[in-house]
Design an enzyme around this catalytic site. Sequence first.
Site, PDB file in Angstrom:
ATOM      1  N   LYS A   1       0.671  31.221  -2.854  1.00  0.00           N
ATOM      2  CA  LYS A   1      -0.713  30.988  -2.450  1.00  0.00           C
ATOM      3  C   LYS A   1      -1.028  31.924  -1.289  1.00  0.00           C
ATOM      4  CE  LYS A   1      -3.933  27.965  -3.784  1.00  0.00           C
ATOM      5  NZ  LYS A   1      -4.141  27.493  -5.162  1.00  0.00           N
TER       6      LYS A   1
ATOM      7  N   GLY B   1     -17.561  13.389  -8.871  1.00  0.00           N
ATOM      8  CA  GLY B   1     -17.740  14.829  -8.747  1.00  0.00           C
ATOM      9  C   GLY B   1     -18.059  15.439 -10.097  1.00  0.00           C
ATOM     10  N   VAL B   2     -19.295  15.922 -10.252  1.00  0.00           N
ATOM     11  CA  VAL B   2     -19.705  16.502 -11.541  1.00  0.00           C
ATOM     12  C   VAL B   2     -20.127  17.952 -11.347  1.00  0.00           C
ATOM     13  CG1 VAL B   2     -20.260  14.382 -12.764  1.00  0.00           C
ATOM     14  CG2 VAL B   2     -21.977  15.393 -11.252  1.00  0.00           C
TER      15      VAL B   2
END
Length: 362
Positions: free
Chosen positions: A85, A185-186
């Site tokens: 990362k 959460g959409v």
Amino acid sequence: MLDTLFHSDQGGHEQVVLCQDRPTGLRAVIAVHSTALGPALGGTRFHAYPDSPRPESAALADALRLARGMTYKNALAGLEHGGGKAVIIGDPEKIKTEELLLAYGRCVDALGGRYVTACDVGTYVQDMDVVARTCRWTTGRSPENGGAGDSSVLTAYGVFQAMLASAEHRWGSPELTGRTVGVAGVGKVGHLLVDQLVEAGARVLIHDVNAEAVRRVLAAHPSVVAVDTADELIGAQELDIYAPCALGGVLNDHTVPLLRAAVVCGAANNQLDHPGVEKDLADRGVLYAPDYVVNSGGVIQVADELHGFDFARAKTKAADIRLTTREIFQRAEADGVPPAVAADRIAEQRIAQARGVDRPFA
């Protein structure tokens, strides 16, 4: 931080690189946790860490934690990639420039393929197109530049596959018809998951702090019901499955006692607020599908790009998330441990088996 890197259970990273380019303002951390399975693969986060008195230390800690998580995610996704990362320190709205991204690309390229980068919080497909101009070890690019584009499609598909496995384990059938699913959460992933749930015949409740995102879903699916608060969603009496698809840490000492669902299966990263929450869920009889397995469709998509992206091939690979989720639940029952512990054990076994195998980075 050196103590974390060299001595703690959260350490064990193979390589940590600090990058700086003063003319462009670039300050970055690249953490390579493991290359046992192949080149480390993980996104680049661009964040200022405004709440930390020492942003550099916070960025380093974030990179170490996220890189380790990618090792486990890639292992359980069946990819020939280890975990890595990167974090670019700063507010992307203020300091992100083409020159900075090109300088960052040169830093990644200097690792010679030990780390392959992609999008994360604060970076987007168009940014990876720029990074790729100075670094061949870049994925998550636009289709116009030979890439796979937005990885949300296969992320949502993988969540749906894991949900089928969860339903089968809990109720004996993978059918979602008539089940009530609460999607928290959409956004990019959540709204695509809602599409699949409605098509499967599920009753869907949603919540999002973004009113426009909610309006978009309700316009597309009049049968979907929106609730006013996150607590109202997680505590809905009729809820069968809770799908967190927004922020991490949503399963915590406040929300777990409110939870009425029998299954938790969603796309959000780092859903468990602290160690021990997985046991709290198990003690309450809640089946938890580990998030880094459930949401691995995205990394499967960007990994496929490195071989010349083929959507059908990547989707077939993402469908295996259902089989992996099923295996985790079976292992958890056999070992008498929560699914999160079983998932870690399976990943660690795969990594241990791969050590000592010659895996060239080219």
